[in-house]
Design a protein around this motif. Structure first.
Motif, PDB file in Angstrom:
ATOM      1  N   ASP A 277       0.792  -1.182   0.211  1.00 17.81           N
ATOM      2  CA  ASP A 277      -0.041   0.004  -0.018  1.00 17.81           C
ATOM      3  C   ASP A 277       0.877   1.102   0.098  1.00 17.81           C
ATOM      4  O   ASP A 277       2.207   1.350   0.032  1.00 17.81           O
ATOM      5  CB  ASP A 277      -1.025  -0.008   1.234  1.00 17.81           C
ATOM      6  CG  ASP A 277      -0.202  -0.170   2.516  1.00 17.81           C
ATOM      7  OD1 ASP A 277       1.013   0.360   2.768  1.00 17.81           O
ATOM      8  OD2 ASP A 277      -0.861  -0.338   3.527  1.00 17.81           O
ATOM      9  N   VAL A 278       0.338   2.450   0.007  1.00 20.41           N
ATOM     10  CA  VAL A 278       0.836   3.633  -0.009  1.00 20.41           C
ATOM     11  C   VAL A 278       1.708   3.907   1.345  1.00 20.41           C
ATOM     12  O   VAL A 278       2.553   4.789   1.069  1.00 20.41           O
ATOM     13  CB  VAL A 278      -0.095   4.835  -0.394  1.00 20.41           C
ATOM     14  CG1 VAL A 278      -0.849   4.629  -1.598  1.00 20.41           C
ATOM     15  CG2 VAL A 278      -1.223   5.101   0.799  1.00 20.41           C
ATOM     16  N   GLU A 279       1.605   3.451   2.297  1.00 21.11           N
ATOM     17  CA  GLU A 279       2.470   3.244   3.486  1.00 21.11           C
ATOM     18  C   GLU A 279       3.531   2.493   3.531  1.00 21.11           C
ATOM     19  O   GLU A 279       4.463   2.258   4.393  1.00 21.11           O
ATOM     20  CB  GLU A 279       1.434   3.372   4.506  1.00 21.11           C
ATOM     21  CG  GLU A 279       0.614   4.246   5.023  1.00 21.11           C
ATOM     22  CD  GLU A 279       1.007   5.333   5.159  1.00 21.11           C
ATOM     23  OE1 GLU A 279       2.081   5.778   5.680  1.00 21.11           O
ATOM     24  OE2 GLU A 279       0.161   6.730   5.054  1.00 21.11           O
ATOM     25  N   TYR A 309       8.149  -1.943   2.557  1.00 18.40           N
ATOM     26  CA  TYR A 309       8.634  -1.423   1.412  1.00 18.40           C
ATOM     27  C   TYR A 309       8.600   0.050   1.593  1.00 18.40           C
ATOM     28  O   TYR A 309       7.861   0.528   2.242  1.00 18.40           O
ATOM     29  CB  TYR A 309       7.806  -1.597   0.439  1.00 18.40           C
ATOM     30  CG  TYR A 309       8.019  -3.448   0.001  1.00 18.40           C
ATOM     31  CD1 TYR A 309       8.790  -3.606  -1.190  1.00 18.40           C
ATOM     32  CD2 TYR A 309       7.089  -4.473   0.614  1.00 18.40           C
ATOM     33  CE1 TYR A 309       8.934  -5.019  -1.618  1.00 18.40           C
ATOM     34  CE2 TYR A 309       7.490  -5.685   0.212  1.00 18.40           C
ATOM     35  CZ  TYR A 309       8.153  -6.026  -1.029  1.00 18.40           C
ATOM     36  OH  TYR A 309       8.291  -7.448  -1.375  1.00 18.40           O
ATOM     37  N   LYS A 310       9.436   0.581   0.792  1.00 14.21           N
ATOM     38  CA  LYS A 310       9.169   1.916   0.069  1.00 14.21           C
ATOM     39  C   LYS A 310       8.227   1.789  -0.830  1.00 14.21           C
ATOM     40  O   LYS A 310       8.469   1.236  -1.992  1.00 14.21           O
ATOM     41  CB  LYS A 310      10.784   2.555  -0.273  1.00 14.21           C
ATOM     42  CG  LYS A 310      10.426   4.149  -0.718  1.00 14.21           C
ATOM     43  CD  LYS A 310      11.778   4.652  -1.123  1.00 14.21           C
ATOM     44  CE  LYS A 310      11.778   6.110  -1.727  1.00 14.21           C
ATOM     45  NZ  LYS A 310      12.992   6.594  -2.138  1.00 14.21           N
ATOM     46  N   PRO A 311       7.013   2.695  -0.805  1.00 15.98           N
ATOM     47  CA  PRO A 311       5.861   2.343  -1.931  1.00 15.98           C
ATOM     48  C   PRO A 311       6.424   2.863  -3.103  1.00 15.98           C
ATOM     49  O   PRO A 311       7.342   3.589  -3.402  1.00 15.98           O
ATOM     50  CB  PRO A 311       4.797   3.225  -1.093  1.00 15.98           C
ATOM     51  CG  PRO A 311       5.216   4.479  -0.446  1.00 15.98           C
ATOM     52  CD  PRO A 311       6.572   3.676   0.242  1.00 15.98           C
ATOM     53  N   ALA A 312       5.627   1.948  -4.210  1.00 16.92           N
ATOM     54  CA  ALA A 312       5.760   2.747  -5.533  1.00 16.92           C
ATOM     55  C   ALA A 312       5.087   4.053  -5.715  1.00 16.92           C
ATOM     56  O   ALA A 312       4.348   4.372  -4.793  1.00 16.92           O
ATOM     57  CB  ALA A 312       5.232   1.692  -6.528  1.00 16.92           C
ATOM     58  N   THR A 313       5.747   4.662  -6.756  1.00 10.79           N
ATOM     59  CA  THR A 313       5.347   5.952  -7.043  1.00 10.79           C
ATOM     60  C   THR A 313       4.946   6.214  -8.532  1.00 10.79           C
ATOM     61  O   THR A 313       5.351   5.597  -9.134  1.00 10.79           O
ATOM     62  CB  THR A 313       6.476   7.215  -6.706  1.00 10.79           C
ATOM     63  OG1 THR A 313       7.618   6.785  -7.499  1.00 10.79           O
ATOM     64  CG2 THR A 313       6.764   7.078  -5.382  1.00 10.79           C
ATOM     65  N   ARG A 314       4.053   7.222  -8.550  1.00 13.80           N
ATOM     66  CA  ARG A 314       3.555   7.402  -9.962  1.00 13.80           C
ATOM     67  C   ARG A 314       3.715   9.052 -10.193  1.00 13.80           C
ATOM     68  O   ARG A 314       2.801   9.700  -9.497  1.00 13.80           O
ATOM     69  CB  ARG A 314       2.312   6.917 -10.539  1.00 13.80           C
ATOM     70  CG  ARG A 314       1.871   7.191 -11.928  1.00 13.80           C
ATOM     71  CD  ARG A 314       0.326   6.312 -11.992  1.00 13.80           C
ATOM     72  NE  ARG A 314       0.112   6.655 -13.383  1.00 13.80           N
ATOM     73  CZ  ARG A 314       0.366   5.821 -14.278  1.00 13.80           C
ATOM     74  NH1 ARG A 314       1.315   4.779 -14.183  1.00 13.80           N
ATOM     75  NH2 ARG A 314      -0.036   6.162 -15.583  1.00 13.80           N
ATOM     76  N   GLY A 316       5.570  11.292  -8.740  1.00 13.32           N
ATOM     77  CA  GLY A 316       5.844  11.818  -7.432  1.00 13.32           C
ATOM     78  C   GLY A 316       4.802  11.156  -6.440  1.00 13.32           C
ATOM     79  O   GLY A 316       5.100  11.867  -5.303  1.00 13.32           O
ATOM     80  N   ARG A 317       3.685  10.695  -6.764  1.00 19.37           N
ATOM     81  CA  ARG A 317       2.727  10.264  -5.650  1.00 19.37           C
ATOM     82  C   ARG A 317       2.914   8.820  -5.458  1.00 19.37           C
ATOM     83  O   ARG A 317       2.926   7.950  -6.217  1.00 19.37           O
ATOM     84  CB  ARG A 317       1.371  10.516  -6.009  1.00 19.37           C
ATOM     85  CG  ARG A 317       1.061  12.162  -6.353  1.00 19.37           C
ATOM     86  CD  ARG A 317      -0.229  12.452  -6.895  1.00 19.37           C
ATOM     87  NE  ARG A 317      -1.316  11.873  -5.723  1.00 19.37           N
ATOM     88  CZ  ARG A 317      -2.470  11.784  -5.961  1.00 19.37           C
ATOM     89  NH1 ARG A 317      -3.127  12.151  -7.191  1.00 19.37           N
ATOM     90  NH2 ARG A 317      -3.334  11.260  -4.906  1.00 19.37           N
ATOM     91  N   ALA A 318       2.753   8.426  -4.087  1.00 25.02           N
ATOM     92  CA  ALA A 318       2.841   7.040  -3.601  1.00 25.02           C
ATOM     93  C   ALA A 318       1.430   6.322  -4.150  1.00 25.02           C
ATOM     94  O   ALA A 318       0.515   7.037  -3.790  1.00 25.02           O
ATOM     95  CB  ALA A 318       2.897   6.944  -2.144  1.00 25.02           C
ATOM     96  N   VAL A 319       1.896   5.266  -4.901  1.00 27.54           N
ATOM     97  CA  VAL A 319       0.653   4.524  -5.270  1.00 27.54           C
ATOM     98  C   VAL A 319       0.681   2.972  -4.567  1.00 27.54           C
ATOM     99  O   VAL A 319       1.850   2.552  -4.351  1.00 27.54           O
ATOM    100  CB  VAL A 319       0.474   4.474  -6.568  1.00 27.54           C
ATOM    101  CG1 VAL A 319       0.201   5.784  -7.290  1.00 27.54           C
ATOM    102  CG2 VAL A 319       1.617   3.946  -7.311  1.00 27.54           C
ATOM    103  N   GLU A 320      -0.422   2.229  -4.751  1.00 25.34           N
ATOM    104  CA  GLU A 320      -0.395   0.807  -4.448  1.00 25.34           C
ATOM    105  C   GLU A 320       0.398   0.124  -5.607  1.00 25.34           C
ATOM    106  O   GLU A 320       0.214   0.395  -6.662  1.00 25.34           O
ATOM    107  CB  GLU A 320      -1.653   0.241  -4.255  1.00 25.34           C
ATOM    108  CG  GLU A 320      -2.271   0.866  -2.802  1.00 25.34           C
ATOM    109  CD  GLU A 320      -3.837   0.025  -2.509  1.00 25.34           C
ATOM    110  OE1 GLU A 320      -4.066  -0.498  -3.674  1.00 25.34           O
ATOM    111  OE2 GLU A 320      -4.263   0.285  -1.433  1.00 25.34           O
ATOM    112  N   ALA A 321       0.850  -1.038  -5.205  1.00 24.35           N
ATOM    113  CA  ALA A 321       1.439  -2.016  -6.258  1.00 24.35           C
ATOM    114  C   ALA A 321       1.213  -3.629  -5.873  1.00 24.35           C
ATOM    115  O   ALA A 321       1.068  -3.851  -4.637  1.00 24.35           O
ATOM    116  CB  ALA A 321       2.963  -1.601  -6.386  1.00 24.35           C
TER     117      ALA A 321
END
Length: 331
Positions: A277-279, A309-314, A316-321
């Motif tokens: 998740d974004v966290e 994890y360090k969350p994924a970004t799109r 510059g915004r954190a997104v779920e992966a």
């Protein structure tokens, strides 16, 4: 003979009744005469010396009358005269140092058992007590206490003093309770105001942060050149470049090797699918495939759910992966 005796007895009874009525009438007249000729004049004389009448309303207002000079040097006659003057002015218990009760008490100090002072204090006690009660109801507690103490000097055993003291104590407790309630309400209002101010500041801060974030996400404005002639070709759509990053593991937990599988020297693997998740937390972990089935599933899920994890970004915004991981169980 019997007839004559009966007639005489009946005649005697008839004669007694008027006589009895006459005697009762005489007693009633004597009682009324005693009241009007003896008792009432005596009571009026006493109250005249006291300076008032029991039906005279008692006022607890502190009349601005200067006290006489050098009260201690006054003789009995002067003290009684000042007491009568105070009663006429309705200064029964107040003001302090210049009221009828104090003058009568001074007179009793000069001459203990003085009839005029004693009778005046006794006659006016109930009405003076009502004045002390008015001070209690007005919540002038110091004045009420002074007047009760003054009444106690005149008649310390009077039960009215017990009632007055109870009322004074009850009013003091009631006032303390009201003051505590008012302070508590004031404290609650202050806390509510502070909370409202904090909520407002937090909302303003959040709005400012969202505004800044939106501004950073908007593409730069495209400025068209006006000096060149318009092209007949259709305008090409502007393609925005999307920048993405994958999740990066920051915490790895080694799966535990099942005891039963270790005893039987069993090896295998498990493919676990999960979401970061974004966290950066792992959620929704489940087994996608495994060999052998149901041997290493639980240990694999337990380990994956504790990964970070360090969350994924799109952009510059954190997104779920969504990820999958194959975990090997080897001896």
């Amino acid at each position: 003979m019997d007839t004559r005796s009966s007639s005489m007895r009946a005649h005697a009874r008839g004669a007694i009744r008027p006589t009895l009525l006459a005697v009762i009438a005489i007693f009633v007249l004597l009682a009324a005469a005693s009241w009007f000729l003896i008792l009432q004049p005596h009571q009026e004389l006493v109250m005249q010396d006291a300076g008032g009448h029991p039906s005279t309303p008692v006022s607890t207002s502190k009349i601005a009358v200067a006290p006489p000079a050098n009260v201690e040097a006054m003789d009995l006659t002067q003290l009684l005269a000042e007491a009568r003057k105070a009663m006429n002015d309705h200064r029964v218990l107040a003001p302090a140092g210049n009221n009828a009760f104090e003058f009568y008490l001074k007179a009793l100090e000069k001459q203990p058992g003085n009839t005029v002072a004693t009778d005046a204090l006794r006659e006016t006690f109930p009405f003076a007590a009502s004045g002390a009660e008015q001070a209690i109801n007005a919540r002038d507690f110091s004045e009420a206490q002074r007047e009760i103490d003054l009444l106690a000097k005149a008649d310390p055993a009077n039960y009215t003093l017990t009632i007055l003291r109870s009322k004074l104590d009850a009013q003091r407790k009631l006032l303390d309770k009201e003051q505590q309630l008012a302070l508590e309400q004031q404290r609650q209002q202050q806390l509510a105001a502070e909370k409202a101010a904090a909520d407002k500041a937090a909302a303003e801060k959040l709005a400012a942060a969202q505004k800044t974030q939106q501004a950073n996400q908007e593409p730069p404005a495209q400025v068209a050149a006006t000096d060149t002639p318009a092209s007949t070709e259709p305008a090409k759509p502007v393609v925005r470049q999307v920048v993405s990053t994958d999740p990066v593991m920051t915490k790895y937990v080694q799966p535990r090797f099942p005891t039963k599988a270790r005893r039987t020297r069993t090896q295998g693997w498990v493919v676990v699918g999960y979401t970061v998740d974004v966290e950066g937390n792992v959620t929704g972990a489940q087994v996608v495939d495994a060999q052998p089935r149901h041997v290493f599933d639980r240990e694999a899920i337990d380990a994956v759910e504790r990964w970070k994890y360090k969350p994924a970004t799109r952009n510059g915004r954190a997104v779920e992966a969504n990820l999958q991981k194959k975990i090997e169980f080897r001896l």
